[in-house]
Design a protein around this motif. Sequence first.
Motif, PDB file in Angstrom:
ATOM      1  N   UNK A  10      77.839  80.506 -40.161  1.00 27.30           N
ATOM      2  CA  UNK A  10      78.029  79.390 -39.227  1.00 27.30           C
ATOM      3  C   UNK A  10      76.853  79.314 -38.271  1.00 27.30           C
ATOM      4  N   UNK A  11      76.378  80.481 -37.836  1.00 28.04           N
ATOM      5  CA  UNK A  11      75.249  80.507 -36.902  1.00 28.04           C
ATOM      6  C   UNK A  11      73.980  80.004 -37.592  1.00 28.04           C
ATOM      7  N   UNK A  12      73.734  80.466 -38.819  1.00 23.63           N
ATOM      8  CA  UNK A  12      72.533  80.009 -39.543  1.00 23.63           C
ATOM      9  C   UNK A  12      72.565  78.484 -39.665  1.00 23.63           C
ATOM     10  N   UNK A  13      73.735  77.933 -39.968  1.00 27.92           N
ATOM     11  CA  UNK A  13      73.845  76.462 -40.047  1.00 27.92           C
ATOM     12  C   UNK A  13      73.452  75.810 -38.730  1.00 27.92           C
ATOM     13  N   UNK A  14      73.939  76.378 -37.634  1.00 24.26           N
ATOM     14  CA  UNK A  14      73.629  75.785 -36.320  1.00 24.26           C
ATOM     15  C   UNK A  14      72.148  75.899 -35.979  1.00 24.26           C
ATOM     16  N   UNK A  15      71.560  77.050 -36.358  1.00 26.99           N
ATOM     17  CA  UNK A  15      70.146  77.282 -36.025  1.00 26.99           C
ATOM     18  C   UNK A  15      69.229  76.358 -36.816  1.00 26.99           C
ATOM     19  N   UNK A  16      69.703  75.975 -37.998  1.00 24.02           N
ATOM     20  CA  UNK A  16      68.797  75.256 -38.888  1.00 24.02           C
ATOM     21  C   UNK A  16      69.084  73.755 -38.931  1.00 24.02           C
ATOM     22  N   UNK A  17      70.256  73.345 -38.447  1.00 22.40           N
ATOM     23  CA  UNK A  17      70.607  71.919 -38.598  1.00 22.40           C
ATOM     24  C   UNK A  17      69.720  71.003 -37.750  1.00 22.40           C
ATOM     25  N   UNK A  18      69.100  71.571 -36.707  1.00 21.76           N
ATOM     26  CA  UNK A  18      68.278  70.732 -35.843  1.00 21.76           C
ATOM     27  C   UNK A  18      66.918  70.411 -36.465  1.00 21.76           C
ATOM     28  N   UNK A  19      66.613  71.069 -37.576  1.00 19.49           N
ATOM     29  CA  UNK A  19      65.303  70.884 -38.207  1.00 19.49           C
ATOM     30  C   UNK A  19      64.885  69.437 -38.053  1.00 19.49           C
ATOM     31  N   UNK A  20      63.911  69.260 -37.166  1.00 18.59           N
ATOM     32  CA  UNK A  20      63.635  67.979 -36.576  1.00 18.59           C
ATOM     33  C   UNK A  20      63.199  66.860 -37.486  1.00 18.59           C
ATOM     34  N   UNK A  21      62.329  67.116 -38.443  1.00 18.62           N
ATOM     35  CA  UNK A  21      61.799  65.898 -39.028  1.00 18.62           C
ATOM     36  C   UNK A  21      62.357  65.631 -40.422  1.00 18.62           C
ATOM     37  N   UNK A  22      62.550  64.361 -40.696  1.00 15.24           N
ATOM     38  CA  UNK A  22      63.434  63.918 -41.763  1.00 15.24           C
ATOM     39  C   UNK A  22      63.021  64.337 -43.179  1.00 15.24           C
ATOM     40  N   UNK A  23      61.730  64.283 -43.485  1.00 17.59           N
ATOM     41  CA  UNK A  23      61.364  64.543 -44.874  1.00 17.59           C
ATOM     42  C   UNK A  23      60.910  65.973 -45.072  1.00 17.59           C
ATOM     43  N   UNK A  69      63.174  79.928 -26.838  1.00 18.39           N
ATOM     44  CA  UNK A  69      63.057  79.344 -28.170  1.00 18.39           C
ATOM     45  C   UNK A  69      61.709  78.656 -28.326  1.00 18.39           C
ATOM     46  N   UNK A  70      61.320  77.924 -27.304  1.00 19.25           N
ATOM     47  CA  UNK A  70      60.027  77.229 -27.282  1.00 19.25           C
ATOM     48  C   UNK A  70      58.891  78.237 -27.388  1.00 19.25           C
ATOM     49  N   UNK A  71      58.956  79.253 -26.535  1.00 21.40           N
ATOM     50  CA  UNK A  71      57.845  80.195 -26.433  1.00 21.40           C
ATOM     51  C   UNK A  71      57.692  81.046 -27.694  1.00 21.40           C
ATOM     52  N   UNK A  72      58.812  81.363 -28.344  1.00 23.08           N
ATOM     53  CA  UNK A  72      58.703  82.221 -29.533  1.00 23.08           C
ATOM     54  C   UNK A  72      57.944  81.501 -30.653  1.00 23.08           C
ATOM     55  N   UNK A 106      72.377  77.992 -29.132  1.00 19.58           N
ATOM     56  CA  UNK A 106      72.163  76.538 -29.273  1.00 19.58           C
ATOM     57  C   UNK A 106      70.967  76.093 -28.419  1.00 19.58           C
ATOM     58  N   UNK A 107      70.899  76.593 -27.179  1.00 21.67           N
ATOM     59  CA  UNK A 107      69.771  76.213 -26.312  1.00 21.67           C
ATOM     60  C   UNK A 107      68.466  76.782 -26.847  1.00 21.67           C
ATOM     61  N   UNK A 108      68.528  78.030 -27.295  1.00 22.36           N
ATOM     62  CA  UNK A 108      67.356  78.665 -27.896  1.00 22.36           C
ATOM     63  C   UNK A 108      66.831  77.792 -29.036  1.00 22.36           C
ATOM     64  N   UNK A 109      67.774  77.397 -29.882  1.00 21.21           N
ATOM     65  CA  UNK A 109      67.425  76.610 -31.060  1.00 21.21           C
ATOM     66  C   UNK A 109      66.832  75.247 -30.661  1.00 21.21           C
ATOM     67  N   UNK A 110      67.377  74.657 -29.601  1.00 19.32           N
ATOM     68  CA  UNK A 110      66.856  73.365 -29.140  1.00 19.32           C
ATOM     69  C   UNK A 110      65.402  73.511 -28.680  1.00 19.32           C
ATOM     70  N   UNK A 111      65.121  74.582 -27.927  1.00 16.51           N
ATOM     71  CA  UNK A 111      63.749  74.826 -27.458  1.00 16.51           C
ATOM     72  C   UNK A 111      62.799  75.023 -28.635  1.00 16.51           C
ATOM     73  N   UNK A 112      63.254  75.807 -29.603  1.00 15.29           N
ATOM     74  CA  UNK A 112      62.442  76.079 -30.792  1.00 15.29           C
ATOM     75  C   UNK A 112      62.144  74.779 -31.534  1.00 15.29           C
ATOM     76  N   UNK A 113      63.189  73.981 -31.778  1.00 13.38           N
ATOM     77  CA  UNK A 113      63.015  72.783 -32.590  1.00 13.38           C
ATOM     78  C   UNK A 113      62.307  71.656 -31.838  1.00 13.38           C
ATOM     79  N   UNK A 114      62.437  71.624 -30.519  1.00 10.94           N
ATOM     80  CA  UNK A 114      61.688  70.599 -29.765  1.00 10.94           C
ATOM     81  C   UNK A 114      60.189  70.799 -29.963  1.00 10.94           C
ATOM     82  N   UNK A 115      59.750  72.059 -29.910  1.00  7.80           N
ATOM     83  CA  UNK A 115      58.319  72.319 -30.117  1.00  7.80           C
ATOM     84  C   UNK A 115      57.946  72.160 -31.593  1.00  7.80           C
ATOM     85  N   UNK A 116      58.820  72.601 -32.475  1.00  9.14           N
ATOM     86  CA  UNK A 116      58.546  72.478 -33.915  1.00  9.14           C
ATOM     87  C   UNK A 116      58.363  71.002 -34.283  1.00  9.14           C
TER      88      UNK A 116
END
Length: 339
Positions: A10-23, A69-72, A106-116
């Motif tokens: 469940x956690x892996x799904x949450x960490x990866x679902x934000x994968x920002x860009x569509x293609x 998340x951003x900094x890592x 969730x916040x960690x993941x948001x920071x990571x994916x915002x920069x990604x």
Amino acid sequence: MDLKRIGEFGLIDRLTKRNGFPNSKLDIGIGDDCAVFKPSPGKRQVVTTDALIEHIHFNLSTITPYQLGWKSLAVNLSDIAAMGGVPRFAFLSLGIPTHCDVTFLDSFSKGFHDLAGKYEVELAGGDTTRSLNDLFINVTLIGEVSSKKFFCRKGAQEDDALFVSGDLGDSALGLELLQTPGKSWIASKTARAQLIRKHTQPEPRVNLARELVSCNVKITSMIDISDGLAQDLGHICKANSLGAQLWEQELPSSPALRKVCRSNNLNPMSYILGGGEDYELLFTSPSKDAKKVLRHFQKAEVSVSQIGVMLASPKKLTLVGENDREVNINSIKGFDHFK
Ligand code: ADP
Ligand code: MG
């Protein structure tokens, strides 16, 4: 929310679902035993990895989960930038202690994916485990460089001009502000926020690196400054059996750093020369191209300054200050995990 409720997958799904860009650029993405992708034709792969350990690299009392998340990812993007690379795929491994709950992740993941998302990096995999006490984060980043043009620490020549992007020392002073809340600092809210932000949410110089690759000036060597100017310049010197002379008046520092140092009776040079985690780019070009470099980057999103020259005498590092007085700064040490 407790992690027990959602479990590892469940956690892996949450960490990866934000994968920002569509293609997705992956042939096989998250959910198989490996990620599979095609390297772009004519490119070389560059790979870097960086671990961040709680109580060693960060403290959860001074950085938010979003910033972490951003900094890592940022610290890895900076390494790809230093080679003149374009980042593509990230792998995120986490060792998670009980004090990090789902909201934190969730916040960690948001920071990571915002920069990604900003640099079109796709999260392509990772590993998720429990950790007994400390949060452990490791990011591996795969990027590409042109097989004809990429930058290394080796390549600088005697008399080459030495350049740096942005301002130096803010991150180290920002960290000090965070670590000594009890000290009666004289600092405006804006200056404080600016210095701290450089520490908690650095902006990797990915766009500048792309520009350095595509412009027609010759870059002979490059490194990113993660352990302080003096130490990282030392790596360039060592790789090329050269020394370097820095010009005190030209070392770029922010108005915030100068002001806070002045008000609190601190020497800005110790932050500028020895402070870590600036994540700026340090590079060299033949002296005859120095003006061209400065002209080219006059309008860039980040400033570029010439801060000195490379010298023939191996490893000798000097600082020329007021009245042309030259002092040896070989003893300035940056960050070392084991010293
Ligand atoms: P395996 O047991 O084969 O190593 P896992 O169950 O650990 O596979 O992982 C399943 C999938 O989830 C893989 O694609 C893996 O790369 C991905 N993954 C696991 N943890 C993370 C994470 N923290 N971030 C991104 N992807 C992850
Ligand atoms: Mg696994």
